[in-house]
Design an enzyme around this catalytic site. Structure first.
Site, PDB file in Angstrom:
ATOM      1  N   ALA A 120       0.803  -1.328   0.084  1.00  0.00           N
ATOM      2  CA  ALA A 120      -0.068  -0.176  -0.060  1.00  0.00           C
ATOM      3  C   ALA A 120       0.950   1.514   0.011  1.00  0.00           C
ATOM      4  O   ALA A 120       2.105   1.064   0.760  1.00  0.00           O
ATOM      5  CB  ALA A 120      -0.801  -0.077   1.063  1.00  0.00           C
ATOM      6  N   SER A 181      21.658  -7.205  21.952  1.00  0.00           N
ATOM      7  CA  SER A 181      19.760  -6.472  22.956  1.00  0.00           C
ATOM      8  C   SER A 181      19.130  -7.642  22.979  1.00  0.00           C
ATOM      9  O   SER A 181      19.647  -9.074  22.438  1.00  0.00           O
ATOM     10  CB  SER A 181      19.426  -5.211  22.171  1.00  0.00           C
ATOM     11  OG  SER A 181      18.642  -4.737  23.046  1.00  0.00           O
ATOM     12  N   GLU A 186      18.515 -13.557  22.579  1.00  0.00           N
ATOM     13  CA  GLU A 186      17.563 -14.864  22.715  1.00  0.00           C
ATOM     14  C   GLU A 186      18.208 -15.740  21.715  1.00  0.00           C
ATOM     15  O   GLU A 186      17.771 -16.858  21.687  1.00  0.00           O
ATOM     16  CB  GLU A 186      16.383 -14.309  22.262  1.00  0.00           C
ATOM     17  CG  GLU A 186      15.443 -13.657  23.441  1.00  0.00           C
ATOM     18  CD  GLU A 186      14.199 -13.397  23.190  1.00  0.00           C
ATOM     19  OE1 GLU A 186      12.831 -14.008  22.048  1.00  0.00           O
ATOM     20  OE2 GLU A 186      13.057 -12.525  23.960  1.00  0.00           O
ATOM     21  N   HIS A 445       2.813 -21.983  49.091  1.00  0.00           N
ATOM     22  CA  HIS A 445       4.111 -22.250  49.454  1.00  0.00           C
ATOM     23  C   HIS A 445       4.400 -23.993  49.098  1.00  0.00           C
ATOM     24  O   HIS A 445       2.806 -24.934  49.465  1.00  0.00           O
ATOM     25  CB  HIS A 445       4.559 -21.975  50.543  1.00  0.00           C
ATOM     26  CG  HIS A 445       6.309 -22.788  50.915  1.00  0.00           C
ATOM     27  ND1 HIS A 445       6.869 -22.377  50.859  1.00  0.00           N
ATOM     28  CD2 HIS A 445       6.024 -24.067  51.267  1.00  0.00           C
ATOM     29  CE1 HIS A 445       7.795 -23.466  51.040  1.00  0.00           C
ATOM     30  NE2 HIS A 445       7.967 -24.162  51.070  1.00  0.00           N
TER      31      HIS A 445
END
Length: 462
Positions: A120, A181, A186, A445
């Site tokens: 577009a 970064s 990752e 817990h």
């Protein structure tokens, strides 16, 4: 193109990311005739080349880590675990296809949605050109997302991006990552766990520089223990193509001087830019920042009435959840007469290394830079029973509290379950309640979350 053949719609949505897609279906459900434009694939970055595929790879990498760490918990796992990248990729592709097909079927069945596959561009103030057709509508929503930034000098280098690296079917022998970064970390950890040698090159003196020093140092230490090599303070980074098809990165490190690193593959992870360059926004009068982000107000409307920008391209957030929140702001204000604003939301995100990082609000470093009167809470994961029982005690959690209002300004949870645990703190912040509410709560817990009240019992002034 003949202006007499302009097709008129109630709304035009450009881009099918995590804001555009739900908005199209919402508008259509309200009886509006919607033109839906997408140049590549339904679902945008998150579904196709972002969250969904990378987290499937993270899960596979975790399986490799488990296979190599059974002895610590008394489980004798025979040596020989091997990552099959073809199967990992096939699993990823199948997950994506199911979601993409679901969107496609929904669009096809909806009589109020007219789909246009193509790029577009604006041909006038509220005229959009796609393929050989002109479209117009009183309301236009731009959701074009972002893409990897490629620095100058890499045009003739066989580099990978966060998108193309997901198409590999053989593990890199030595993956060199430029950029320490979120994306670089990752991919660096997951490929190291899958079996690649990994070197991460970062221009700054620390990785993920926006985080507190303790966060950066802890993550670096965790990854170094897994074999990832870091080169920090790397100036004048340059890469060349080797005769054997690999690459060589030549860097001037503040610590090691001028060095050359040879690798089989190069991943560029130095940031992302909005996909606004080819929209021809100058024909609309819509203002953009010097970095190409579309400027919007608190209601996501540009300076041109009726034209809105959602998701990564507006610079108000670079996450799936902020993009979806953009959709919610538009939809609820338009159809439910609400008054939702961009400025009302908290900035929260995760970094999906393992253990993961959950973040919300400001960091301790930011609080100090702003000169705020704050109280700090801090606890290492080595102090919590459940983390010890899991055998995963690396990391810490911390919180920043306004000393006067007792409201939580920000928090960091770096450790096992950190990406999920952070939601408890986010809820208190969204409720605009004192930190004492969660401090005095009773948590089950044994859980990692029970460390939060303990942390809040002993705040210290900075």
């Amino acid at each position: 193109m003949n202006s007499n053949k302009i097709k008129t719609f109630d709304a035009i949505v450009i881009g099918s990311g995590q804001a555009g897609t739900p908005l199209v279906f919402k508008l259509a459900s309200q009886g509006q005739k919607v033109a839906f434009i997408e140049k590549e694939h339904f679902g945008g970055t998150c579904l196709n080349v972002g969250c969904t595929p990378t987290k499937t790879y993270v899960a596979s990498a975790r399986r490799m880590w488990d296979a190599q760490h059974g002895e610590e918990l008394g489980i004798e796992i025979p040596a020989g675990a091997k990552a099959n990248l073809q199967k990992i990729k096939a699993r990823k592709d199948a997950l994506i296809k199911k979601s993409v097909d679901g969107i496609a079927q929904g669009v096809e069945k909806n009589e109020n949605i007219i789909f246009f596959k193509g790029k577009a561009r604006f041909d006038g103030k509220k005229i959009v050109a796609v393929n050989n057709e002109l479209l117009t509508a009183d309301e236009i929503y731009i959701n074009v997302g972002g893409s990897s930034f490629i620095p100058n000098g890499y045009e003739d280098i066989p580099y990978l991006t966060n998108q193309s690296i997901l198409e590999l079917e053989e593990l890199p022998e030595h993956l060199v990552v430029i950029g320490g970064s979120y994306i670089g970390l990752e991919f660096g950890q997951m490929f190291a766990r899958l079996g690649s040698k990994v070197t991460i090159i970062e221009q700054g003196n620390s990785i993920i520089g926006r985080e507190d020093d303790e966060t950066s140092q802890t993550i670096q230490q965790i990854m170094e223990e897994e074999g990832v090599d870091f080169r920090l303070g790397a100036e004048c980074v340059a890469a060349t193509k080797n005769e054997n098809g690999g690459i060589s990165a030549r860097i001037n490190c503040s610590k090691d001087g001028v060095i050359e690193i040879k690798g089989s593959h190069l991943l560029l992870a130095v940031g992302r830019r909005p996909n606004t360059t080819n929209l021809q926004l100058e024909k609309t009068g819509v203002k953009t920042s010097d970095r190409g982000f579309i400027e919007v107000n608190d209601y996501l409307e540009t300076n041109v009435k009726g034209i809105y920008a959602l998701g990564d391209c507006n610079g108000k957030g670079s996450f799936t959840h902020t993009a979806y929140n953009d959709y919610e702001i538009i939809a609820e204000n338009k159809f439910e007469e609400k008054n939702r604003k961009v400025s009302d939301r908290l900035i929260t995100y995760g970094l999906y290394v393992d253990p993961p990082l959950g973040r919300v609000g400001i960091t301790k470093k930011e609080a100090l830079q702003k000169g705020l009167d704050v109280l700090i809470g801090h606890r290492p994961f080595s102090r919590i029973a459940r983390a010890k029982e899991k055998g995963e005690t690396k990391g810490y959690m911390s919180v920043v509290v306004d000393a006067k209002t007792k409201k939580i300004l920000g928090a960091t949870v770096l450790g096992v379950g950190g990406d999920e645990i952070i939601s408890g703190i986010i809820n208190i912040m969204n409720a605009d309640k004192s930190y004492e509410v969660i401090r005095d709560s009773v948590q089950p817990h044994p859980t990692v979350s029970e460390l939060i009240p303990t942390m809040l019992e002993s705040l210290t002034r900075v």
